[in-house]
Design an enzyme around this catalytic site. Structure first.
Site, PDB file in Angstrom:
ATOM      1  N   GLY A 196      36.718  42.423  40.228  1.00  0.00           N
ATOM      2  CA  GLY A 196      36.956  41.307  39.326  1.00  0.00           C
ATOM      3  C   GLY A 196      37.010  41.682  37.857  1.00  0.00           C
ATOM      4  O   GLY A 196      37.011  40.817  36.996  1.00  0.00           O
ATOM      5  N   SER A 237      39.887  45.269  41.967  1.00  0.00           N
ATOM      6  CA  SER A 237      41.019  45.157  41.040  1.00  0.00           C
ATOM      7  C   SER A 237      42.312  45.776  41.572  1.00  0.00           C
ATOM      8  O   SER A 237      43.112  46.320  40.801  1.00  0.00           O
ATOM      9  CB  SER A 237      40.651  45.745  39.669  1.00  0.00           C
ATOM     10  N   GLU A 246      34.119  49.414  47.854  1.00  0.00           N
ATOM     11  CA  GLU A 246      34.375  48.530  46.712  1.00  0.00           C
ATOM     12  C   GLU A 246      33.367  48.855  45.612  1.00  0.00           C
ATOM     13  O   GLU A 246      32.232  48.343  45.639  1.00  0.00           O
ATOM     14  CB  GLU A 246      34.210  47.062  47.124  1.00  0.00           C
ATOM     15  N   ASN A 298      40.662  38.739  50.381  1.00  0.00           N
ATOM     16  CA  ASN A 298      39.373  38.034  50.367  1.00  0.00           C
ATOM     17  C   ASN A 298      39.495  36.921  49.330  1.00  0.00           C
ATOM     18  O   ASN A 298      39.444  37.183  48.135  1.00  0.00           O
ATOM     19  CB  ASN A 298      38.250  39.019  50.002  1.00  0.00           C
ATOM     20  N   GLY A 315      40.853  40.902  46.153  1.00  0.00           N
ATOM     21  CA  GLY A 315      40.247  39.634  45.758  1.00  0.00           C
ATOM     22  C   GLY A 315      41.230  38.776  44.979  1.00  0.00           C
ATOM     23  O   GLY A 315      42.138  38.158  45.542  1.00  0.00           O
ATOM     24  N   LYS A 318      37.503  34.616  48.648  1.00  0.00           N
ATOM     25  CA  LYS A 318      36.213  34.196  48.062  1.00  0.00           C
ATOM     26  C   LYS A 318      36.127  32.657  48.063  1.00  0.00           C
ATOM     27  O   LYS A 318      36.676  32.023  48.968  1.00  0.00           O
ATOM     28  CB  LYS A 318      36.035  34.838  46.682  1.00  0.00           C
ATOM     29  N   GLU A 342      29.049  40.857  46.430  1.00  0.00           N
ATOM     30  CA  GLU A 342      28.544  39.564  45.951  1.00  0.00           C
ATOM     31  C   GLU A 342      27.422  39.046  46.849  1.00  0.00           C
ATOM     32  O   GLU A 342      26.500  38.380  46.384  1.00  0.00           O
ATOM     33  CB  GLU A 342      29.711  38.563  45.837  1.00  0.00           C
ATOM     34  N   HIS A 389      29.390  42.455  51.512  1.00  0.00           N
ATOM     35  CA  HIS A 389      30.162  42.410  50.267  1.00  0.00           C
ATOM     36  C   HIS A 389      29.209  42.457  49.076  1.00  0.00           C
ATOM     37  O   HIS A 389      28.094  41.938  49.145  1.00  0.00           O
ATOM     38  CB  HIS A 389      31.007  41.131  50.217  1.00  0.00           C
TER      39      HIS A 389
HETATM   40  P1  13P Z   1      39.087  41.809  42.995  1.00  0.00           P
HETATM   41  O1  13P Z   1      40.325  42.300  43.696  1.00  0.00           O
HETATM   42  O2  13P Z   1      39.219  40.454  42.412  1.00  0.00           O
HETATM   43  O3  13P Z   1      38.572  42.842  42.045  1.00  0.00           O
HETATM   44  O4  13P Z   1      37.956  41.655  44.146  1.00  0.00           O
HETATM   45  C1  13P Z   1      37.750  42.684  45.037  1.00  0.00           C
HETATM   46  C2  13P Z   1      36.874  42.210  46.122  1.00  0.00           C
HETATM   47  O5  13P Z   1      35.718  41.906  45.898  1.00  0.00           O
HETATM   48  C3  13P Z   1      37.460  42.073  47.456  1.00  0.00           C
HETATM   49  O6  13P Z   1      36.482  41.872  48.438  1.00  0.00           O
END
Ligand code: 13P
Length: 257
Positions: A179, A218, A173, A10, A239, A12, A98, A96
């Protein structure tokens, strides 16, 4: 039916057309013929076509990070299921954290997206993207012992459309792991993944054993093999680590070990 292992990136809101193309090209080269592994890249909407072109001759799939909850019409700034299908997107991430927490998307909105993706497939568009339904608790919810309550609530679309599985995927997640560099431990993640599968099976009569449940939060090369070796973890939604070709390919490599 053995579940495939899926590693999804992803991206983003990162990158330019040039960096998106270069990253996709490097992943295509590094993944090769990808036996025993499904690799999916989810760039920003405006880079989908570039990435689709770069991956066209390879098994690497391309998905969207979001989709509209309505089929068509006056919805400024939105992108429909049919538009994604026409481009050749194989998947669409919905719910998601976010989207839920930064943009305030509700369970009801996410359920409409899930329904639309499912119904589009049923109504004669076999190429409609597959849903990747994201679920996960905040730190506050975990500390209050409410993890499974929250996840059961977020799995509600499965109750209304149990036959959407195993075409649809789920991604667990935990919000506190996204993140932050602090992934769930493999045991912690496994516990929730097993609970998700049990819930799908017992409450919704879904083909739970065939449904892919990804872990996200992560994931990196250093923890991927441990996480992916757990019985109910069928790969990752990655991510930050998906933005570097070497790191992402090492995560893909972790599956093959
Ligand atoms: P990270 O791998 O940066 O923690 O993000 C995970 C994520 O939100 C994937 O959709």
């Amino acid at each position: 039916m053995a579940r495939p292992t899926v590693v999804a990136g992803n991206w983003k809101m990162h990158g330019s057309r040039d960096t998106a193309r270069a990253l996709a090209r490097a992943v295509v080269q590094g993944v090769g013929d990808a036996t025993g592994l499904e690799v999916l890249l989810c760039p920003p909407f405006v880079h989908l076509l570039d990435v689709l072109e770069e991956t066209a001759e390879s098994p690497v799939q391309v998905g969207a990070q979001n989709v509209c909850d309505q089929p068509e019409g006056a919805f400024t700034g939105e992108v429909s299921v049919a538009m994604l299908a026409e481009l050749g997107c194989s998947h669409a991430i919905i719910g998601h954290s976010e989207r839920r927490h930064v943009y305030g998307e509700s369970d009801e909105l996410i359920e409409r997206k899930f329904a639309l993706l499912h119904q589009s497939t049923q109504q004669g568009d076999p190429d409609a993207p597959r849903a990747i339904l994201c679920v996960g608790e905040t730190l506050e919810e975990r500390e209050a012992g409410r993890t499974l309550d929250v996840i059961h609530r977020q799995l509600q679309p499965a109750r209304s459309f149990p036959d959407a599985f195993p075409r649809a995927l789920i991604a667990y997640e935990p919000v506190w792991a996204i993140g932050t560099g602090v992934a769930a431990t493999p045991d912690m993640a496994q516990e929730v993944h097993a609970a998700i599968r049990t819930h799908l099976e017992q409450e919704f009569g879904t083909a739970a054993q065939d449904t892919v449940v990804l872990y996200g939060g992560s994931v990196k090369a250093a923890n991927a093999s441990e996480l992916f070796s757990m019985p109910d973890i069928d790969g990752g939604l990655v991510g930050g680590a998906s933005l570097k070709a070497d790191e992402f390919l090492s995560i893909c490599q972790a599956v093959r070990k």
